[in-house]
Scaffold this motif. Structure first.
Motif, PDB file in Angstrom:
ATOM      1  N   ASN A 212       0.376  13.052 -13.867  1.00 19.56           N
ATOM      2  CA  ASN A 212       1.290  13.613 -12.881  1.00 19.56           C
ATOM      3  C   ASN A 212       1.701  12.526 -11.883  1.00 19.56           C
ATOM      4  O   ASN A 212       1.298  11.360 -12.021  1.00 19.56           O
ATOM      5  CB  ASN A 212       0.645  14.806 -12.165  1.00 19.56           C
ATOM      6  N   LEU A 213       2.493  12.895 -10.880  1.00 23.41           N
ATOM      7  CA  LEU A 213       3.000  11.917  -9.914  1.00 23.41           C
ATOM      8  C   LEU A 213       1.871  11.258  -9.132  1.00 23.41           C
ATOM      9  O   LEU A 213       1.913  10.057  -8.856  1.00 23.41           O
ATOM     10  CB  LEU A 213       3.981  12.592  -8.954  1.00 23.41           C
ATOM     11  N   THR A 214       0.860  12.029  -8.765  1.00 20.30           N
ATOM     12  CA  THR A 214      -0.269  11.472  -8.025  1.00 20.30           C
ATOM     13  C   THR A 214      -1.009  10.440  -8.860  1.00 20.30           C
ATOM     14  O   THR A 214      -1.400   9.369  -8.364  1.00 20.30           O
ATOM     15  CB  THR A 214      -1.234  12.593  -7.603  1.00 20.30           C
ATOM     16  N   GLY A 215      -1.198  10.751 -10.139  1.00 19.90           N
ATOM     17  CA  GLY A 215      -1.821   9.783 -11.034  1.00 19.90           C
ATOM     18  C   GLY A 215      -0.998   8.519 -11.156  1.00 19.90           C
ATOM     19  O   GLY A 215      -1.536   7.404 -11.212  1.00 19.90           O
ATOM     20  N   GLY A 216       0.325   8.675 -11.167  1.00 21.32           N
ATOM     21  CA  GLY A 216       1.208   7.516 -11.246  1.00 21.32           C
ATOM     22  C   GLY A 216       1.091   6.616 -10.029  1.00 21.32           C
ATOM     23  O   GLY A 216       1.113   5.380 -10.144  1.00 21.32           O
ATOM     24  N   ALA A 217       0.952   7.211  -8.839  1.00 20.19           N
ATOM     25  CA  ALA A 217       0.808   6.418  -7.617  1.00 20.19           C
ATOM     26  C   ALA A 217      -0.464   5.574  -7.671  1.00 20.19           C
ATOM     27  O   ALA A 217      -0.463   4.391  -7.311  1.00 20.19           O
ATOM     28  CB  ALA A 217       0.789   7.346  -6.405  1.00 20.19           C
ATOM     29  N   ALA A 218      -1.558   6.176  -8.144  1.00 22.69           N
ATOM     30  CA  ALA A 218      -2.811   5.425  -8.267  1.00 22.69           C
ATOM     31  C   ALA A 218      -2.679   4.326  -9.314  1.00 22.69           C
ATOM     32  O   ALA A 218      -3.190   3.213  -9.138  1.00 22.69           O
ATOM     33  CB  ALA A 218      -3.950   6.380  -8.626  1.00 22.69           C
ATOM     34  N   ALA A 219      -1.992   4.630 -10.408  1.00 25.60           N
ATOM     35  CA  ALA A 219      -1.807   3.644 -11.474  1.00 25.60           C
ATOM     36  C   ALA A 219      -1.000   2.445 -10.991  1.00 25.60           C
ATOM     37  O   ALA A 219      -1.246   1.308 -11.417  1.00 25.60           O
ATOM     38  CB  ALA A 219      -1.129   4.295 -12.673  1.00 25.60           C
ATOM     39  N   ALA A 220      -0.026   2.677 -10.123  1.00 24.70           N
ATOM     40  CA  ALA A 220       0.818   1.585  -9.627  1.00 24.70           C
ATOM     41  C   ALA A 220      -0.014   0.525  -8.921  1.00 24.70           C
ATOM     42  O   ALA A 220       0.180  -0.681  -9.128  1.00 24.70           O
ATOM     43  CB  ALA A 220       1.885   2.145  -8.685  1.00 24.70           C
ATOM     44  N   ASP A 221      -0.965   0.966  -8.095  1.00 20.91           N
ATOM     45  CA  ASP A 221      -1.818   0.005  -7.386  1.00 20.91           C
ATOM     46  C   ASP A 221      -2.655  -0.807  -8.371  1.00 20.91           C
ATOM     47  O   ASP A 221      -2.843  -2.013  -8.192  1.00 20.91           O
ATOM     48  CB  ASP A 221      -2.728   0.751  -6.407  1.00 20.91           C
ATOM     49  N   ALA A 222      -3.168  -0.141  -9.410  1.00 23.20           N
ATOM     50  CA  ALA A 222      -3.974  -0.844 -10.408  1.00 23.20           C
ATOM     51  C   ALA A 222      -3.136  -1.820 -11.226  1.00 23.20           C
ATOM     52  O   ALA A 222      -3.597  -2.911 -11.583  1.00 23.20           O
ATOM     53  CB  ALA A 222      -4.658   0.164 -11.326  1.00 23.20           C
TER      54      ALA A 222
END
Length: 325
Positions: A212-222
């Motif tokens: 989901n979008l929240t998971g995508g935000a965390a993935a961006a930092d990684a």
């Protein structure tokens, strides 16, 4: 009158329920003597005889992991239309990305619905096979040798995506992983890794993350610490979440990082920038799954249970560009 199940036939014939499924749907995979014993047991119990109208409930359940994900909109619509044409009403159930919830719901549906369609099921193969002995099933985006299944086959679209990124100069490409319980996620990573290494490039695995979008935000930092210049995500929601997070951090897409999604959901063309993604005919997948389940319910299925494949292709938009130097 209780509905006769494959387990009842298995007990009468002295075999496993999975053997009953093969005898009825894939006769070439079982010896003739065993098959005849199973068919005799099925005839004695009345298994396989068309249900009387009074025994049919006229309901088919559609289970999806996340009803808010636009990917499922076309599946919901296409399965509903196909079922309505055949005289069935569709019952929509959101399982919240939980295999445990999915199993509990299927148990509760026994005796309530005539069958169920599982889209992106989180159940493992054994749990699926067990559920199918108690309730007629069809599955979308999953392979299973004993259950009618439809798979949106990303392989052609994936090859096109990797070739596209390679032509743009990308050499280190990340796969942003979705839910670890998802067979589809594991399959996509396997195909991604094979294609990337096969083209002489370096694959990187990032995640898993909620799809989901929240998971995508965390993935961006990684992603920013991997050294990858491009990424391909498990689904479009992850990709859109990445785009939003990178924009807030002042990271330019595609100048600093190219992003490729998967599914071509509604809204992927309206992102900033518009999302390059792997697209397939989702409505066709829903229609096929509903048709195959109806064949089981109406006892008109004569072919084996080979998975139906829906092809994909790459849609190039503005989220991909030359690798940063």
């Amino acid at each position: 009158m209780d509905r006769v199940t494959a387990q009842d036939v298995a007990r009468r014939a002295g075999v496993a329920a999975s053997t009953v499924s093969r005898a009825l749907n894939q006769p070439g995979r079982i010896n003739e003597q065993t098959r005849e014993r199973i068919l005799a047991a099925a005839r004695e119990l009345g298994y396989g005889a068309p249900a009387r109208r009074s025994e049919r409930r006229g309901l088919v359940a559609l289970l999806v992991p996340d009803v808010t994900n636009p990917f499922y909109f076309d599946i919901i619509r296409s399965t509903q239309e196909q079922l309505r044409t055949a005289g069935y009403m569709q019952l929509l159930i959101d399982t919240g990305e939980s295999g445990r919830t999915e199993a509990e719901v299927l148990a509760q549906l026994e005796g309530v619905v005539d069958g169920a369609i599982l889209s992106a099921t989180r159940l493992d193969s054994d749990a699926l096979r067990d559920a199918a002995t108690r309730l007629p099933l069809a599955v979308i985006n999953r392979r299973h040798e004993h259950i009618p299944s439809v798979l949106i086959d990303i392989r052609v679209g994936l090859i096109q995506a990797i070739e596209h990124l390679r032509a743009l100069g990308h050499r280190r490409i990340a796969f942003v992983s979705g839910p670890p319980e998802s067979w589809q996620n594991r399959w996509r990573w396997k195909e991604f890794e094979e294609q990337v290494t096969g083209q002489g490039l370096e694959p990187v695995l990032v995640g898993p993350y909620p799809p989901n979008l929240t998971g995508g935000a965390a993935a961006a930092d990684a992603l920013l610490v991997t050294g990858a210049t491009a990424c391909l995500t498990f689904n479009d929601l992850l990709a859109i979440g990445i785009l939003q997070r990178l924009r807030r951090k002042g990271v330019s897409v595609p100048d600093d990082l190219s992003v490729v999604g998967c599914d071509d959901i509604f809204g992927s063309a309206f992102c900033d920038p518009p999302l390059t993604t792997i697209a397939g005919d989702v409505q066709q997948a829903g229609r096929i799954a509903a048709t195959r389940l109806l064949g089981v319910l109406n006892h008109t299925v004569t072919e084996g249970l080979a998975t139906s494949l829906v092809p994909t292709h790459l849609l190039v938009r503005e989220s991909t560009g030359p690798a940063a130097r």
